[in-house]
Design an enzyme around this catalytic site. Structure first.
Site, PDB file in Angstrom:
ATOM      1  N   ASP A   1      11.942  -9.109  -6.098  1.00  0.00           N
ATOM      2  CA  ASP A   1      11.002  -9.744  -5.173  1.00  0.00           C
ATOM      3  C   ASP A   1      11.107  -9.054  -3.810  1.00  0.00           C
ATOM      4  OD1 ASP A   1       9.544 -11.347  -3.476  1.00  0.00           O
ATOM      5  OD2 ASP A   1      10.580 -13.217  -3.986  1.00  0.00           O
TER       6      ASP A   1
ATOM      7  N   HIS B   1      15.288  11.115 -15.135  1.00  0.00           N
ATOM      8  CA  HIS B   1      16.230  10.505 -16.076  1.00  0.00           C
ATOM      9  C   HIS B   1      17.527  11.301 -16.207  1.00  0.00           C
ATOM     10  CE1 HIS B   1      17.711   7.908 -19.060  1.00  0.00           C
ATOM     11  NE2 HIS B   1      16.656   7.782 -19.831  1.00  0.00           N
TER      12      HIS B   1
END
Length: 529
Positions: free
Chosen positions: A471, A249
């Site tokens: 996807d 992060h």
């Protein structure tokens, strides 16, 4: 694709501080305060220290323990429920076996690259790696793994910082550095019991039971000095695949995370190039060079009066799925109550946030005088001057705060809370962001991942992220979740709903008793399909 084989294994609002420097290129030197990086107690503060440098003038009594206590009966009940919950979690935790570990590098050699970490990045060094978990149905596991690794190798040519490590320059300023001889991204392959299906796991709200599907549990971002900045775990399920990712992060925020994920999927799905190239020059957003002393300070003097007498109770996680029609109802209801001229309509985010803030405050059973803080991790790409592109790769977020007493929040109609949130967001312009950066550079504070204040509600992620469009070639994900890292009492994640449109999934983390109360709250649940 270059794959390095490893071993098989089993595994605010602003304070009025003066500007730090006369120009953005000066060097700021400081020592990280030990209470934040090494999780010891801050001097002259209560033991419930904040994740963020809280804008104290909003509430002179905020740090007073008496103002932030919960009812003792609630604490006792929570402890009992916590013990039962902990036992249940140990019994039900998913058993995962790691079968292979490799490292994936960019497909082509790109040479040495460096990228300075800036003021927007550095405060997150003491957070844990940011975890995301996606479930997919169908496909043959072995073929899926090959395609994912091949696509990863290709996408890292553009997102090369994720294949590098943290380092320091000659002045001791932290940076991301990449070279062709580095290990790259760590990729783990794993299996679970043949009887475990995608639907079984999608139905599970409690992420602590799914930790085995994610790499780098409880690993600090600071460890990116000697660990990969991205780790991926591909776990075979009976009828599909779980993709668990752990991102450092200190290197990127949510916007950059999902930019990477969608680009990776794009290449796996047959595209030769990615649609949007990442923008890597983060010094365009802020170029103050902040030197951090990362040496560990001596342990603080022992204070017997502050020794904890019990282990903090485990937290409960629940996902509340709000349909498009329900979101519209929440928003239209709160806006229909606006009677004063000149009041701006509330956005979907502001309306839903007020709904959540009020419900959580009620569930916690706060006293009327107890303060409650609402925190937003706001994307600043379009707020800074000059604005940065959406493709800016890094952290470009800041925490925005607003605070009130529990009695005021619940005693007023929902537009009261929504109005506070709206004002806090609108006030956070380029000037406010600049002042916040100057304050931090004058006295850097490394945020903690927990202890955000007993009564905090903090919203991360965003329904703007098109997480269900990721996807890889075998369909959209069945579910998208955040991992167990960086969770604390009051942490909320907002995600795009799987049904699309304006539907939103609200993932809430609370202590056991508060969660029990929330689930019984008809005023909150009427908004859940």
């Amino acid at each position: 694709m270059r794959v390095l084989m490893a071993h098989n294994c089993n595994i605010g609002t602003q304070l009025n501080a003066p500007p730090t420097t006369s120009n953005e290129h000066s060097l700021v030197s400081t020592t990280i305060s030990q209470q934040f990086l090494f999780l010891s107690s801050p001097p002259n503060k209560t033991k419930q220290s904040l994740i963020f440098p809280f804008p104290e003038h909003l509430s002179p009594d905020f740090h007073c323990p008496q103002k932030r206590q919960k009812h003792s009966t609630q604490q006792h009940t929570s402890s009992i429920m916590a013990g039962e919950l902990e036992k249940k979690q140990e019994q039900e935790a998913l058993k995962v076996k790691v079968t292979n570990k490799t490292n994936v590098q960019p497909r082509k050699k790109i040479g040495r690259r460096e990228c300075q970490l800036v003021t927007f990045d550095l405060p997150y060094l003491a957070f844990y790696y940011n975890q995301k978990l996606l479930f997919y149905k169908g496909g043959k596991y072995e073929e899926m793994v090959v395609k994912l690794k091949d696509g990863l190798s290709s996408v890292l040519e553009e997102f090369y910082p994720l294949a590098g490590k943290l380092g320091k320059d000659d002045d001791g300023v932290l940076k991301v550095e990449y070279d062709d001889d580095m290990d790259g991204v760590e990729v783990v392959e794993a299996i679970v019991d043949d009887q475990v299906s995608v639907d079984d796991l999608v139905a599970q709200d409690d992420m602590s039971l799914l930790k085995g599907l994610l790499p780098y549990n409880e690993i600090l971002n600071l460890e990116g000095l000697h660990r990969p900045l991205l780790a991926v775990q591909l776990t075979k399920l009976r009828d599909g695949l779980a993709i668990g990712c752990a991102f450092n992060h200190a290197v990127l925020d949510g916007t950059s995370t999902w930019h990477f994920m969608s680009s990776w999927a794009e290449l796996c799905n047959g595209s030769n190039t990615i649609s949007v190239t990442p923008f890597h020059d983060r010094t365009k957003s802020r170029n103050t060079r902040v030197k951090l002393d990362l040496s560990q300070p001596p342990p603080p003097p022992e204070d017997n009066s502050t020794v904890a007498t019990h282990t903090p109770p485990p937290l409960c996680v629940r996902v509340f799925r709000f349909s498009e029609s329900t979101i519209d109802k929440i928003k239209s209801t709160i806006n229909s109550r606006i009677t004063e001229a000149g009041i701006k309509p509330f956005s979907t985010f502001q309306s839903l946030s007020s709904h959540i803030w009020r419900a959580v405050t009620q569930a916690r059973g706060l006293k009327p005088e107890d303060y409650t803080v609402f925190t937003i991790f706001a994307d600043c790409r379009k707020r800074v001057e000059p604005p940065m592109p959406e493709s800016y790769f890094g952290n470009l977020i800041q925490a925005i705060f607003t605070v009130t007493a529990g009695g005021l929040l619940l005693g007023n109609p929902p537009e009261f809370g929504a109005g506070m949130i709206q004002k806090a967001i609108e006030a956070h312009d380029a000037a406010a962001i600049g002042r916040r950066n100057e304050e931090w550079e004058a006295s850097p504070v490394i945020f903690r991942f927990k202890d955000a204040g007993v009564n905090c509600v903090a919203v991360g992620s965003s329904p703007r992220f098109r997480v269900y469009d990721v996807d890889f070639g075998w369909g959209k994900p069945e579910s998208v979740r955040s991992g167990a890292n960086n969770r604390f009492d009051g942490m909320v994640y907002l995600y795009q709903g799987k049904t699309g449109g304006r539907a939103i999934d609200v993932e809430i983390c609370l202590d056991a008793k508060a969660m029990e109360n929330l689930e019984k709250d008809n005023g909150f649940l009427m908004a859940e399909d």
